[in-house]
Write a protein that holds these residues in place. Structure first.
Motif, PDB file in Angstrom:
ATOM      1  N   GLY A  26      23.831  48.397  12.084  1.00 53.17           N
ATOM      2  CA  GLY A  26      22.599  47.679  12.389  1.00 53.17           C
ATOM      3  C   GLY A  26      21.872  47.222  11.146  1.00 53.17           C
ATOM      4  O   GLY A  26      21.342  46.100  11.088  1.00 53.17           O
ATOM      5  N   ASN A  27      21.852  48.088  10.123  1.00 60.53           N
ATOM      6  CA  ASN A  27      21.222  47.711   8.856  1.00 60.53           C
ATOM      7  C   ASN A  27      21.900  46.478   8.266  1.00 60.53           C
ATOM      8  O   ASN A  27      21.239  45.561   7.758  1.00 60.53           O
ATOM      9  CB  ASN A  27      21.296  48.865   7.854  1.00 60.53           C
ATOM     10  CG  ASN A  27      20.423  50.030   8.243  1.00 60.53           C
ATOM     11  OD1 ASN A  27      19.425  49.865   8.937  1.00 60.53           O
ATOM     12  ND2 ASN A  27      20.792  51.226   7.806  1.00 60.53           N
ATOM     13  N   ALA A  28      23.237  46.460   8.328  1.00 62.74           N
ATOM     14  CA  ALA A  28      23.986  45.336   7.776  1.00 62.74           C
ATOM     15  C   ALA A  28      23.691  44.052   8.539  1.00 62.74           C
ATOM     16  O   ALA A  28      23.493  42.987   7.946  1.00 62.74           O
ATOM     17  CB  ALA A  28      25.481  45.646   7.811  1.00 62.74           C
ATOM     18  N   LYS A  29      23.624  44.135   9.860  1.00 61.06           N
ATOM     19  CA  LYS A  29      23.414  42.929  10.665  1.00 61.06           C
ATOM     20  C   LYS A  29      22.039  42.318  10.419  1.00 61.06           C
ATOM     21  O   LYS A  29      21.862  41.094  10.568  1.00 61.06           O
ATOM     22  CB  LYS A  29      23.606  43.261  12.136  1.00 61.06           C
ATOM     23  CG  LYS A  29      25.057  43.538  12.509  1.00 61.06           C
ATOM     24  CD  LYS A  29      25.219  43.925  13.967  1.00 61.06           C
ATOM     25  CE  LYS A  29      26.686  44.217  14.287  1.00 61.06           C
ATOM     26  NZ  LYS A  29      26.862  44.671  15.689  1.00 61.06           N
ATOM     27  N   ARG A  30      21.058  43.142  10.056  1.00 61.00           N
ATOM     28  CA  ARG A  30      19.720  42.594   9.819  1.00 61.00           C
ATOM     29  C   ARG A  30      19.639  41.764   8.542  1.00 61.00           C
ATOM     30  O   ARG A  30      18.644  41.079   8.299  1.00 61.00           O
ATOM     31  CB  ARG A  30      18.688  43.727   9.820  1.00 61.00           C
ATOM     32  CG  ARG A  30      18.409  44.244  11.239  1.00 61.00           C
ATOM     33  CD  ARG A  30      17.221  45.174  11.276  1.00 61.00           C
ATOM     34  NE  ARG A  30      17.512  46.487  10.725  1.00 61.00           N
ATOM     35  CZ  ARG A  30      18.073  47.477  11.418  1.00 61.00           C
ATOM     36  NH1 ARG A  30      18.433  47.313  12.680  1.00 61.00           N
ATOM     37  NH2 ARG A  30      18.283  48.655  10.846  1.00 61.00           N
ATOM     38  N   TRP A  31      20.688  41.811   7.718  1.00 57.20           N
ATOM     39  CA  TRP A  31      20.778  40.921   6.565  1.00 57.20           C
ATOM     40  C   TRP A  31      21.147  39.493   6.985  1.00 57.20           C
ATOM     41  O   TRP A  31      20.918  38.538   6.234  1.00 57.20           O
ATOM     42  CB  TRP A  31      21.865  41.401   5.607  1.00 57.20           C
ATOM     43  CG  TRP A  31      21.510  42.477   4.644  1.00 57.20           C
ATOM     44  CD1 TRP A  31      21.663  43.820   4.819  1.00 57.20           C
ATOM     45  CD2 TRP A  31      21.002  42.297   3.319  1.00 57.20           C
ATOM     46  NE1 TRP A  31      21.263  44.496   3.686  1.00 57.20           N
ATOM     47  CE2 TRP A  31      20.863  43.580   2.755  1.00 57.20           C
ATOM     48  CE3 TRP A  31      20.653  41.178   2.565  1.00 57.20           C
ATOM     49  CZ2 TRP A  31      20.388  43.769   1.460  1.00 57.20           C
ATOM     50  CZ3 TRP A  31      20.179  41.358   1.276  1.00 57.20           C
ATOM     51  CH2 TRP A  31      20.043  42.652   0.741  1.00 57.20           C
TER      52      TRP A  31
END
Length: 239
Positions: free
Chosen positions: A200-205
């Motif tokens: 999820g952290n990666a997708k928010r980039w």
């Protein structure tokens, strides 16, 4: 700007920005992993290694502007790729955005093991300034940032904790400016075991890139696995 294996005739450059509490040492061996036409350049923040006698940075923007100036004047005469890990990922994003505004942006940006700039500062994130020295030391030793040889030297341990706390102070002062994006192709890399919501952290980039964006999941935690880290340039898509 540290060049472990100077290649002034190389046609392109890989610029690496380090994580909280770190220096250039974890990236130096990557010089042997790069093709002959690429030079490795590592950014050394104040207060460590050859800049040990300088005071630590205390605010994000002055440190970021210093890095941008160095990249634009010392690197951007050749095409360059920016890579940042953890705190360095957000720093690389900001450096890319500011360098683009000056007409000297990178050809590509790879960010690794970090929450998106839009999420910073991250509530309850580890490590953080509210933790004791022992808690910070535990994080460094368990996540893999601090080698056992250093843990056996009390003075070096004290220096390492002070360095981490200084970088956390800088990170805590960061504020994302709404609308900031990068035009360069953006690659987001994360470890599958890096926290409860690494995917999820990666997708928010993804909304921060105006051009092509790709997300790559790798085995391991915050520093992946030793085998992956030692040969990480092979995972940087633009290389």
């Amino acid at each position: 700007m540290v060049r472990p294996r100077p290649r002034p005739q190389a046609s392109r450059v890989l610029v690496c920005l380090g994580y909280s509490g770190g220096g250039t040492a974890p990236f130096r061996s990557w010089a042997t992993q790069l093709p002959d036409d690429m030079e490795l350049v590592l950014v050394c923040y104040p207060g460590r290694e050859s800049r040990f006698s300088e005071p630590f940075a205390t605010e994000w923007d002055p440190l970021c502007d210093e890095v941008v100036d160095a990249v634009v004047t010392e690197v951007a005469t050749r095409p360059y790729v920016l890579f940042g890990h953890s705190m360095g990922a957000v720093m690389a994003f900001e450096v890319a955005a500011r360098a683009e505004r000056r007409g000297h942006g990178p050809t590509a940006l790879t960010v690794s093991a970090s929450e998106a700039p839009t999420d910073w500062p991250v509530p309850g994130h580890e490590p953080n300034l509210g933790q004791t020295d022992d808690e910070l030391l535990h994080w460094m030793s368990t996540v893999g940032q601090l080698p056992q040889a250093l843990l056996d030297e009390p003075e070096l341990v004290q220096m390492a904790v002070a360095l981490l706390r200084a970088d956390l102070t800088v990170s805590a002062s960061y504020r994302y400016r709404p609308g900031t994006t990068v035009r360069a192709p953006l690659q987001i890399v994360y470890g599958v075991d890096d926290g409860d919501d690494s995917a999820g952290n990666a997708k928010r980039w993804m909304g921060l890139g105006e051009g092509s964006v790709r997300v790559d999941e790798l085995p391991g935690g915050h520093f992946y696995t030793p085998e992956i880290w030692s040969a990480f340039p092979s995972r940087i898509a633009s290389l």
